[in-house]
Design an enzyme around this catalytic site. Structure first.
Site, PDB file in Angstrom:
ATOM      1  N   HIS A  21      19.269  -8.746 -27.848  1.00  0.00           N
ATOM      2  CA  HIS A  21      19.925  -8.448 -29.020  1.00  0.00           C
ATOM      3  C   HIS A  21      21.128  -8.169 -28.648  1.00  0.00           C
ATOM      4  O   HIS A  21      21.718  -8.329 -27.275  1.00  0.00           O
ATOM      5  CB  HIS A  21      19.372  -6.574 -29.042  1.00  0.00           C
ATOM      6  CG  HIS A  21      18.383  -6.375 -30.100  1.00  0.00           C
ATOM      7  ND1 HIS A  21      17.949  -5.757 -30.251  1.00  0.00           N
ATOM      8  CD2 HIS A  21      17.322  -7.408 -31.157  1.00  0.00           C
ATOM      9  CE1 HIS A  21      16.751  -5.389 -31.495  1.00  0.00           C
ATOM     10  NE2 HIS A  21      16.127  -7.225 -31.726  1.00  0.00           N
ATOM     11  N   GLU A  65      23.786  -5.846 -27.397  1.00  0.00           N
ATOM     12  CA  GLU A  65      23.249  -4.248 -26.486  1.00  0.00           C
ATOM     13  C   GLU A  65      22.991  -5.520 -24.990  1.00  0.00           C
ATOM     14  O   GLU A  65      23.599  -5.042 -24.109  1.00  0.00           O
ATOM     15  CB  GLU A  65      23.104  -3.150 -27.034  1.00  0.00           C
ATOM     16  CG  GLU A  65      23.663  -2.896 -28.539  1.00  0.00           C
ATOM     17  CD  GLU A  65      22.857  -3.254 -29.176  1.00  0.00           C
ATOM     18  OE1 GLU A  65      22.615  -4.313 -29.061  1.00  0.00           O
ATOM     19  OE2 GLU A  65      22.471  -2.765 -30.206  1.00  0.00           O
ATOM     20  N   CYS A  96      18.241  -0.071 -32.082  1.00  0.00           N
ATOM     21  CA  CYS A  96      17.369  -0.196 -31.958  1.00  0.00           C
ATOM     22  C   CYS A  96      16.584   1.073 -30.690  1.00  0.00           C
ATOM     23  O   CYS A  96      17.733   0.985 -29.950  1.00  0.00           O
ATOM     24  CB  CYS A  96      16.504  -1.163 -32.082  1.00  0.00           C
ATOM     25  SG  CYS A  96      16.535  -2.357 -30.476  1.00  0.00           S
ATOM     26  N   CYS A 146      17.242  -1.404 -27.360  1.00  0.00           N
ATOM     27  CA  CYS A 146      18.517  -1.463 -26.936  1.00  0.00           C
ATOM     28  C   CYS A 146      18.744  -0.388 -25.336  1.00  0.00           C
ATOM     29  O   CYS A 146      19.290   0.178 -24.838  1.00  0.00           O
ATOM     30  CB  CYS A 146      19.521  -2.185 -27.505  1.00  0.00           C
ATOM     31  SG  CYS A 146      19.063  -3.310 -28.003  1.00  0.00           S
TER      32      CYS A 146
HETATM   33 ZN   LIG Z   1      18.076  -3.411 -30.294  1.00  0.00          ZN
END
Ligand SMILES: [Zn+2]
Length: 162
Positions: free
Chosen positions: A66, A68, A96, A99
């Protein structure tokens, strides 16, 4: 008495706006260069950008790639340190749970996100991971900066893929 609407108004600075615009550019790059879900992240410590990231799940065959996480990895490599105390992460979509935990582990000081994520958001939309007071490290979290731009980009991306 202080006007309560002033208390609830998000205190975004010119710098916040500039960094989020950069994150949106990275989101567009994810979409245009790699056909990835358009999410971008910029990690800043002091007034220095220490990490950039965008979604690369498909490109790297990596469920953890992701935006992040990619920004945290870049910063870790740059600083030769897995902790970035006091840093601010700008991300175009509400983080999420995965993360969020990584941001707690990294001792990030502040997270600014654009659009909320009603499917997997962990800053209160679905989970409270990012804002839980049960961590031994608390992160200041603010959402809604350039939310319209970020959610429009996501909406158009998914519409085009159908
Ligand atoms: Zn994430």
């Amino acid at each position: 008495m202080t006007d309560p609407t002033l208390l609830s108004a998000p205190a975004f600075s010119e710098a916040d706006l500039r960094y989020m615009q950069h994150a949106l550019q990275l989101a567009a790059h994810a979409r245009d260069a790699e056909n990835e879900v358009p999410v971008g992240a910029v990690l800043v410590q002091g007034d220095e950008v220490i990490g950039l990231g965008w979604n690369r799940n498909i490109t790297l065959n990596d469920p953890s790639a992701h935006a992040e996480i990619m920004a945290l990895r870049a910063a870790g490599e740059k600083l030769a340190n897995y902790r970035m105390p006091g840093a601010t992460l700008y991300v175009t979509l509400e983080p999420c749970a995965m993360c969020s935990m990584a941001l707690v582990h990294a001792r990030i000081g502040r997270v600014v996100y654009a659009a909320t994520d009603p499917k997997t958001g962990a800053a209160g939309s679905v989970f409270d991971t990012l804002i839980s007071d049960r961590h031994n490290h608390r992160i200041a979290v603010e959402g809604g900066l350039l939310a319209e731009e970020a959610s429009t980009m996501l909406r158009e991306f998914f519409r085009a893929r159908r």
